[in-house]
Design a protein around this motif. Structure first.
Motif, PDB file in Angstrom:
ATOM      1  N   SER A 187     -35.987  16.258  27.907  1.00 28.83           N
ATOM      2  CA  SER A 187     -36.519  16.178  29.275  1.00 28.83           C
ATOM      3  C   SER A 187     -37.571  17.253  29.500  1.00 28.83           C
ATOM      4  O   SER A 187     -37.763  18.166  28.681  1.00 28.83           O
ATOM      5  CB  SER A 187     -35.433  16.320  30.342  1.00 28.83           C
ATOM      6  OG  SER A 187     -35.190  17.670  30.660  1.00 28.83           O
ATOM      7  N   GLN A 188     -38.247  17.159  30.628  1.00 29.53           N
ATOM      8  CA  GLN A 188     -39.308  18.094  30.985  1.00 29.53           C
ATOM      9  C   GLN A 188     -38.774  19.508  31.201  1.00 29.53           C
ATOM     10  O   GLN A 188     -39.522  20.491  31.124  1.00 29.53           O
ATOM     11  CB  GLN A 188     -40.017  17.615  32.256  1.00 29.53           C
ATOM     12  CG  GLN A 188     -40.710  16.278  32.095  1.00 29.53           C
ATOM     13  CD  GLN A 188     -41.317  15.768  33.394  1.00 29.53           C
ATOM     14  OE1 GLN A 188     -41.372  16.498  34.382  1.00 29.53           O
ATOM     15  NE2 GLN A 188     -41.759  14.520  33.400  1.00 29.53           N
ATOM     16  N   ALA A 189     -37.464  19.617  31.514  1.00 24.57           N
ATOM     17  CA  ALA A 189     -36.875  20.935  31.769  1.00 24.57           C
ATOM     18  C   ALA A 189     -36.327  21.572  30.498  1.00 24.57           C
ATOM     19  O   ALA A 189     -35.807  22.694  30.549  1.00 24.57           O
ATOM     20  CB  ALA A 189     -35.754  20.800  32.800  1.00 24.57           C
ATOM     21  N   GLY A 190     -36.420  20.863  29.385  1.00 24.90           N
ATOM     22  CA  GLY A 190     -35.799  21.344  28.150  1.00 24.90           C
ATOM     23  C   GLY A 190     -36.273  22.711  27.689  1.00 24.90           C
ATOM     24  O   GLY A 190     -35.511  23.493  27.127  1.00 24.90           O
ATOM     25  N   ASP A 191     -37.559  23.028  27.930  1.00 27.50           N
ATOM     26  CA  ASP A 191     -38.105  24.297  27.446  1.00 27.50           C
ATOM     27  C   ASP A 191     -37.646  25.491  28.274  1.00 27.50           C
ATOM     28  O   ASP A 191     -37.619  26.631  27.780  1.00 27.50           O
ATOM     29  CB  ASP A 191     -39.645  24.245  27.449  1.00 27.50           C
ATOM     30  CG  ASP A 191     -40.175  23.216  26.458  1.00 27.50           C
ATOM     31  OD1 ASP A 191     -39.456  22.919  25.483  1.00 27.50           O
ATOM     32  OD2 ASP A 191     -41.290  22.712  26.676  1.00 27.50           O
ATOM     33  N   THR A 192     -37.340  25.261  29.539  1.00 32.70           N
ATOM     34  CA  THR A 192     -36.964  26.371  30.427  1.00 32.70           C
ATOM     35  C   THR A 192     -35.479  26.404  30.756  1.00 32.70           C
ATOM     36  O   THR A 192     -34.988  27.402  31.273  1.00 32.70           O
ATOM     37  CB  THR A 192     -37.752  26.281  31.745  1.00 32.70           C
ATOM     38  OG1 THR A 192     -37.500  25.004  32.359  1.00 32.70           O
ATOM     39  CG2 THR A 192     -39.252  26.430  31.490  1.00 32.70           C
ATOM     40  N   ALA A 193     -34.765  25.341  30.468  1.00 32.63           N
ATOM     41  CA  ALA A 193     -33.327  25.290  30.787  1.00 32.63           C
ATOM     42  C   ALA A 193     -32.553  26.194  29.829  1.00 32.63           C
ATOM     43  O   ALA A 193     -32.719  26.116  28.619  1.00 32.63           O
ATOM     44  CB  ALA A 193     -32.818  23.856  30.682  1.00 32.63           C
ATOM     45  N   ALA A 194     -31.711  27.036  30.401  1.00 33.88           N
ATOM     46  CA  ALA A 194     -30.894  27.940  29.577  1.00 33.88           C
ATOM     47  C   ALA A 194     -29.803  28.548  30.438  1.00 33.88           C
ATOM     48  O   ALA A 194     -30.007  28.793  31.632  1.00 33.88           O
ATOM     49  CB  ALA A 194     -31.745  29.037  28.965  1.00 33.88           C
ATOM     50  N   VAL A 195     -28.657  28.819  29.834  1.00 31.54           N
ATOM     51  CA  VAL A 195     -27.561  29.447  30.571  1.00 31.54           C
ATOM     52  C   VAL A 195     -27.996  30.812  31.092  1.00 31.54           C
ATOM     53  O   VAL A 195     -27.523  31.264  32.144  1.00 31.54           O
ATOM     54  CB  VAL A 195     -26.320  29.581  29.662  1.00 31.54           C
ATOM     55  CG1 VAL A 195     -25.207  30.326  30.379  1.00 31.54           C
ATOM     56  CG2 VAL A 195     -25.834  28.203  29.216  1.00 31.54           C
ATOM     57  N   SER A 196     -28.928  31.442  30.404  1.00 40.29           N
ATOM     58  CA  SER A 196     -29.411  32.762  30.828  1.00 40.29           C
ATOM     59  C   SER A 196     -30.126  32.730  32.180  1.00 40.29           C
ATOM     60  O   SER A 196     -30.343  33.773  32.800  1.00 40.29           O
ATOM     61  CB  SER A 196     -30.347  33.351  29.769  1.00 40.29           C
ATOM     62  OG  SER A 196     -31.460  32.492  29.558  1.00 40.29           O
ATOM     63  N   ASN A 197     -30.488  31.531  32.651  1.00 42.12           N
ATOM     64  CA  ASN A 197     -31.085  31.417  33.989  1.00 42.12           C
ATOM     65  C   ASN A 197     -30.130  31.922  35.070  1.00 42.12           C
ATOM     66  O   ASN A 197     -30.557  32.246  36.182  1.00 42.12           O
ATOM     67  CB  ASN A 197     -31.450  29.956  34.292  1.00 42.12           C
ATOM     68  CG  ASN A 197     -32.718  29.527  33.580  1.00 42.12           C
ATOM     69  OD1 ASN A 197     -33.519  30.365  33.169  1.00 42.12           O
ATOM     70  ND2 ASN A 197     -32.912  28.220  33.439  1.00 42.12           N
ATOM     71  N   LEU A 198     -28.844  31.990  34.731  1.00 45.63           N
ATOM     72  CA  LEU A 198     -27.847  32.433  35.704  1.00 45.63           C
ATOM     73  C   LEU A 198     -27.936  33.933  35.977  1.00 45.63           C
ATOM     74  O   LEU A 198     -27.353  34.409  36.954  1.00 45.63           O
ATOM     75  CB  LEU A 198     -26.433  32.074  35.225  1.00 45.63           C
ATOM     76  CG  LEU A 198     -26.126  30.579  35.068  1.00 45.63           C
ATOM     77  CD1 LEU A 198     -24.736  30.386  34.493  1.00 45.63           C
ATOM     78  CD2 LEU A 198     -26.241  29.869  36.415  1.00 45.63           C
ATOM     79  N   TRP A 199     -28.631  34.674  35.122  1.00 45.47           N
ATOM     80  CA  TRP A 199     -28.712  36.130  35.358  1.00 45.47           C
ATOM     81  C   TRP A 199     -30.091  36.738  35.067  1.00 45.47           C
ATOM     82  O   TRP A 199     -30.355  37.874  35.414  1.00 45.47           O
ATOM     83  CB  TRP A 199     -27.656  36.863  34.536  1.00 45.47           C
ATOM     84  CG  TRP A 199     -27.767  36.660  33.049  1.00 45.47           C
ATOM     85  CD1 TRP A 199     -28.620  37.320  32.199  1.00 45.47           C
ATOM     86  CD2 TRP A 199     -27.036  35.739  32.249  1.00 45.47           C
ATOM     87  NE1 TRP A 199     -28.465  36.849  30.913  1.00 45.47           N
ATOM     88  CE2 TRP A 199     -27.471  35.894  30.913  1.00 45.47           C
ATOM     89  CE3 TRP A 199     -26.028  34.805  32.518  1.00 45.47           C
ATOM     90  CZ2 TRP A 199     -26.957  35.126  29.862  1.00 45.47           C
ATOM     91  CZ3 TRP A 199     -25.516  34.052  31.483  1.00 45.47           C
ATOM     92  CH2 TRP A 199     -25.967  34.212  30.169  1.00 45.47           C
ATOM     93  N   GLU A 200     -30.985  35.973  34.476  1.00 46.14           N
ATOM     94  CA  GLU A 200     -32.263  36.556  34.058  1.00 46.14           C
ATOM     95  C   GLU A 200     -33.216  36.867  35.206  1.00 46.14           C
ATOM     96  O   GLU A 200     -34.028  37.769  35.107  1.00 46.14           O
ATOM     97  CB  GLU A 200     -32.964  35.623  33.060  1.00 46.14           C
ATOM     98  CG  GLU A 200     -32.522  35.873  31.628  1.00 46.14           C
ATOM     99  CD  GLU A 200     -33.475  35.251  30.619  1.00 46.14           C
ATOM    100  OE1 GLU A 200     -34.347  34.471  31.034  1.00 46.14           O
ATOM    101  OE2 GLU A 200     -33.330  35.531  29.429  1.00 46.14           O
ATOM    102  N   PHE A 201     -33.157  36.124  36.274  1.00 47.24           N
ATOM    103  CA  PHE A 201     -34.117  36.316  37.361  1.00 47.24           C
ATOM    104  C   PHE A 201     -33.514  37.223  38.430  1.00 47.24           C
ATOM    105  O   PHE A 201     -32.920  36.764  39.398  1.00 47.24           O
ATOM    106  CB  PHE A 201     -34.537  34.960  37.939  1.00 47.24           C
ATOM    107  CG  PHE A 201     -35.253  34.097  36.934  1.00 47.24           C
ATOM    108  CD1 PHE A 201     -36.613  34.227  36.718  1.00 47.24           C
ATOM    109  CD2 PHE A 201     -34.538  33.175  36.156  1.00 47.24           C
ATOM    110  CE1 PHE A 201     -37.261  33.454  35.770  1.00 47.24           C
ATOM    111  CE2 PHE A 201     -35.185  32.389  35.211  1.00 47.24           C
ATOM    112  CZ  PHE A 201     -36.548  32.529  35.012  1.00 47.24           C
ATOM    113  N   ASP A 202     -33.620  38.521  38.207  1.00 49.56           N
ATOM    114  CA  ASP A 202     -33.117  39.559  39.116  1.00 49.56           C
ATOM    115  C   ASP A 202     -31.600  39.626  39.162  1.00 49.56           C
ATOM    116  O   ASP A 202     -31.019  40.113  40.136  1.00 49.56           O
ATOM    117  CB  ASP A 202     -33.659  39.377  40.534  1.00 49.56           C
ATOM    118  CG  ASP A 202     -35.168  39.503  40.593  1.00 49.56           C
ATOM    119  OD1 ASP A 202     -35.717  40.357  39.857  1.00 49.56           O
ATOM    120  OD2 ASP A 202     -35.803  38.753  41.348  1.00 49.56           O
ATOM    121  N   GLY A 203     -30.918  39.118  38.135  1.00 49.82           N
ATOM    122  CA  GLY A 203     -29.477  39.279  38.037  1.00 49.82           C
ATOM    123  C   GLY A 203     -28.674  38.180  38.725  1.00 49.82           C
ATOM    124  O   GLY A 203     -29.221  37.268  39.351  1.00 49.82           O
TER     125      GLY A 203
END
Length: 475
Positions: free
Chosen positions: A185-201
């Protein structure tokens, strides 16, 4: 005192048709845990709290389970339609039964307004030229007609509405996991479990900001107590109600915690905003053809489902109040299909105020009514918990029989839930935007107080505390 099973077969029939089977009660319970507070309100909560909103939904979910187990114990002690008002009346006194019954009615009327507003917003997604108030009015009339036909039709509509919601959320979770693991999908490159804490915690705006979302989170759970209202119309309440309540934890874990975890891993939290469904946004980012439109249909059914439930419960609560002399006697009447048609009709008229709000302040209508609904819901939950504490004390004293479905930990969990709800009330008082609902509730309390004084002067017997139920008759 030894445990005694309540004789549910000899519980008052109240004139209703016991037309809700196990399949429908289960889905009503599931549908009650999945509403517009998740599908639409979660967008604003994510924007305020970031990924920590997952923890807020989980924390509130634990408290909701405590509330439902307390209600479950009371329901199996004495299953009646309009349960919370009846238990408040029995354990706290006639005034609290009167106040709780009318406040629960208010909660569902304003919730109905919120759901109509949400439904109109969803229609606007496809047909922006149609004014919000027109869509709201059309849905109000259609659901009103459906509720007049029979409780079986209500149950069937709720079954399929809930089926659509459940299927959609499970589908969202499966697709999201596929995006995370396989990268399609189009979100495949940016989707990651780390999104839960990478953007300012995990707490990007601080713990305080996350806690302030609890008021909106609690709105998402309004209606889980609806299974208590169905007690008088369930075919086999002593079996269906415990099952419906005991499955609540996994429903919350899957539909709230699980779904939001997947969504926030697939799409970073900064992409969400108030007034936009996180489910619609997630499908749009993933890029599935027509995916956003499909999810918009799903969230539309969620809103209509909750409004449908509101019409059902308001009519039953008005009839309970009328049975106790606390509302006009006309609300006691049942139609030929054994539905409280007059009570439903009056409630629908008041829900029509939501149509007016959509005409006058369409951009603020949802926020106004959800805050009032939350305040009324908190009162209802507090009455359930306090009634449970009082009931447990009478069981321990040997004055009432033990329920066949005791809450774990006795009244301890109820005390924890009471403290939590009082904390949420303080948060509402602190929030300048939400504080208006407390003013509304104060005016509502004053109006009910005047009504009680008038009732007492006209019919003193109605306002007198009744004796405790005869132990020999209910065991």
């Amino acid at each position: 005192m030894t445990s005694a099973q309540v004789d549910t077969e000899n519980a008052p029939e109240e004139g209703y048709e016991r037309g809700l089977n196990s399949r429908q009660v289960q889905m009503i319970a599931i549908g009650g845990a999945i509403g517009v507070g998740l599908f639409l309100g979660a967008g604003a909560n994510i924007a305020k709290a970031g990924p920590s909103i997952i923890l807020m939904y989980a924390l509130a979910g634990v408290i909701i389970f405590f509330i439902m187990r307390a209600l479950g114990e009371l329901l199996l002690y004495r299953p009646v339609s309009g349960s919370f008002a009846e238990y408040s009346r029995e354990f706290l006194g006639p005034f609290f039964g009167y106040f709780t019954g009318w406040t629960y009615w208010l909660m569902w009327v304003v919730t109905g307004m919120a759901e109509l507003t949400a439904a109109a917003i969803y229609i606007h997604y496809w047909f922006p030229e149609i004014p919000q108030w027109v869509s709201a009015l059309v849905f109000l009339v259609l659901l009103f007609v459906a509720n007049l036909i029979s409780v079986k039709l209500f149950g069937e509509i709720e079954f399929w509405f809930s089926m659509v919601k459940v299927t959609a959320i499970i589908g969202m979770i499966v697709i999201g996991i596929g995006v995370l693991t396989l990268g399609f999908s189009q979100a495949g490159d940016t989707a990651a479990v780390s999104n839960l804490w990478e953007f300012d915690g995990f707490f990007p705006k601080g713990i305080g900001s996350s806690l302030m979302t609890l008021q909106g989170v609690m709105f998402a759970y309004l209606a889980v107590e609806l299974v208590g209202v169905t007690a008088g119309e369930s075919e086999n309440p002593e079996k269906t109600l415990p099952k419906a309540i005991n499955t609540l934890p996994w429903r919350i874990a899957l539909f709230y915690v699980g779904a939001l975890t997947v969504i926030l891993a697939v799409v970073k939290w900064t992409e969400f905003a108030e007034g936009v469904s996180p489910f619609v946004e997630a499908f749009a980012v993933i890029g599935i053809p027509a995916g956003a439109g499909i999810v918009n249909f799903v969230v539309l059914t969620a809103a209509l489902s909750s409004c449908n439930s509101g019409m059902y419960s308001t009519g039953r609560m008005l009839r309970t109040l009328a049975d106790n002399g606390e509302a006009p006697g006309v609300f006691r009447r049942l139609s030929s299909t054994k539905t409280p048609a007059i009570g439903i009709g009056v409630s629908v008229v008041f829900m029509g105020i939501g149509v007016v709000l959509n005409y006058t302040v369409p951009e603020k209508a949802f926020g106004y009514v959800t805050s009032v609904a939350t305040a009324a819901g908190i009162w209802t939950w507090l009455m359930i918990l306090i009634s449970h504490v009082r009931y447990r004390s009478k069981v321990v004293a040997g004055r009432l029989p033990a329920s066949s479905f005791p809450a774990p930990g006795g009244s301890v969990c109820s005390w924890i839930a009471i403290a939590f709800l009082l904390f949420v009330t303080c948060l509402i008082a602190y929030d300048a935007d939400a504080r208006v609902c407390l003013y509304v509730m104060a005016c509502w309390a004053a109006a009910l107080g005047i009504g009680w004084a008038v009732l007492k002067s006209r019919n003193p017997e109605v306002t007198e505390r009744r004796g405790e139920p005869d132990l020999e008759k209910i065991v």
